[in-house]
Design an enzyme around this catalytic site. Structure first.
Site, short mmCIF file in Angstrom:
data_model
loop_
_atom_site.label_atom_id
_atom_site.label_comp_id
_atom_site.label_asym_id
_atom_site.label_seq_id
_atom_site.Cartn_x
_atom_site.Cartn_y
_atom_site.Cartn_z
N THR A 47 38.61 30.70 48.62
CA THR A 47 38.83 29.35 48.11
C THR A 47 39.45 28.44 49.17
OG1 THR A 47 39.13 30.34 45.93
CG2 THR A 47 39.83 28.07 46.17
N TYR A 135 39.76 43.66 48.02
CA TYR A 135 39.00 42.55 47.45
C TYR A 135 37.54 42.96 47.34
CZ TYR A 135 37.35 37.65 47.02
OH TYR A 135 36.76 36.47 46.61
N LYS A 163 41.51 43.24 43.69
CA LYS A 163 40.94 42.01 43.13
C LYS A 163 39.49 42.32 42.81
CE LYS A 163 39.73 37.18 43.97
NZ LYS A 163 39.70 36.05 44.93
N ILE A 206 43.47 36.60 40.05
CA ILE A 206 43.58 35.77 41.25
C ILE A 206 42.62 34.62 41.03
CG2 ILE A 206 43.24 35.65 43.74
CD1 ILE A 206 44.27 38.51 43.91
#
Length: 295
Positions: A47, A135, A163, A206
């Site tokens: 992001t 992740y 995540k 998240i």
């Protein structure tokens, strides 16, 4: 052992003004998040447009956030790449700056097999000795951390969370069978599935949308933990999330962070901003959400 955090961690955007990182806007945004109950801040991730940030920019952003947060919540630095040695170097720098943990994405493009994944993650973790959030985002990397691999990695004392951006509840259940959720946290990487993710035992999210509604998104988690049915509470958030799905993250969320005056509505190529009509519709959806809160 306690988890790194529980509830909402914010995948922080990077504000730009005239294509330069705007550190003052960044500080204003982080203060807003801290004042509105964010439980962790994730810096230099997807992001944040990390692929188009220079090493120097990443370090300045991370230092700014760490200094401002001042240990009030964990600061997690995205340091993973598809080059193990470069990931180690970036992780050492994050540790030197005072990051509480690092987040490591699976290698992409030069993707490996599961044995290579284990060696990649263990090499970084063994070198740096900071808590690690794995992740898993196969939609972006075309690479999955299989449940058996999560099981192996979860036994490492510094690998403490996943995540999970698979949006696959069968995957979640298979991972849960193989780990100790008292010491290894499972965080959703998809804002739109949090109701079921929490119901299935996830420790948090998240989040992208929490860049602009951190208090409301954390309240959802708190309500679920109190034993409440959060389906109705989620509905207005779900409507805003539907509007946010107009384009690829982080294009839409930056239309909203800029609306809150956390930098201009700017992205770095190859990302481009929404068309004006889509920007207007999204901002109106945000206004409608906030107006509904005050009724």
């Amino acid at each position: 052992m306690t988890h790194l955090f529980e509830g909402v961690g914010v995948a922080l955007t990077t504000p730009f003004t005239n294509n330069k990182v705007n550190l003052e806007a960044l500080k204003a945004h982080v203060n807003f998040l801290l004042e509105n109950n964010a439980q962790a801040i994730i810096v230099n991730g997807t992001t944040a447009e990390s692929p188009t940030l220079t090493t120097d920019e990443k370090e300045r952003i991370l230092k700014t956030v760490i200094d401002l947060v001042d240990k009030r919540v964990p600061v997690i630095a995205g340091t993973g790449t598809n080059d193990t040695e470069k990931s180690i170097q970036a992780s050492f720098q994050a540790k030197a700056l005072g990051a509480d943990a690092i987040m490591l994405i699976t290698p992409y493009y030069n993707k490996t097999n599961q044995r290579g994944l284990v060696k990649h993650f263990e090499a970084i973790t063994d070198a740096v000795k900071l808590p690690v959030v794995l992740y898993n985002v196969p939609s972006r990397t075309n690479m999955t951390i299989e449940p058996e691999t999560v099981e192996i990695l979860s036994q490492h004392p510094y690998i403490v969370a996943l995540k999970d951006a698979t949006n696959d509840f069968e995957y979640l259940e298979e991972v849960k069978k193989r780990i100790d959720t008292n010491s290894f946290a499972l965080y959703s990487g998809n804002d739109d599935n949090v109701v079921e993710y929490y119901q299935r035992g996830g420790q948090g999210v998240i989040s992208v949308i929490a860049n602009v509604i951190p208090k409301e998104f954390q309240a959802l988690y708190d309500a679920q933990q109190s034993g409440l049915d959060i389906q109705d509470q989620f509905k207005p958030i779900g409507t805003l999330l539907s509007a946010l799905s107009v384009d690829i993250n982080p294009i839409p969320i930056k239309a909203l962070t800029s609306y809150l005056e956390f930098g201009n509505y700017e992205l770095r190529l190859p990302l481009v901003s929404l068309e004006d009509t889509d920007t207007k519709v999204l901002r109106e959806a945000y206004d409608t959400f906030k107006a509904g809160e005050n009724e």
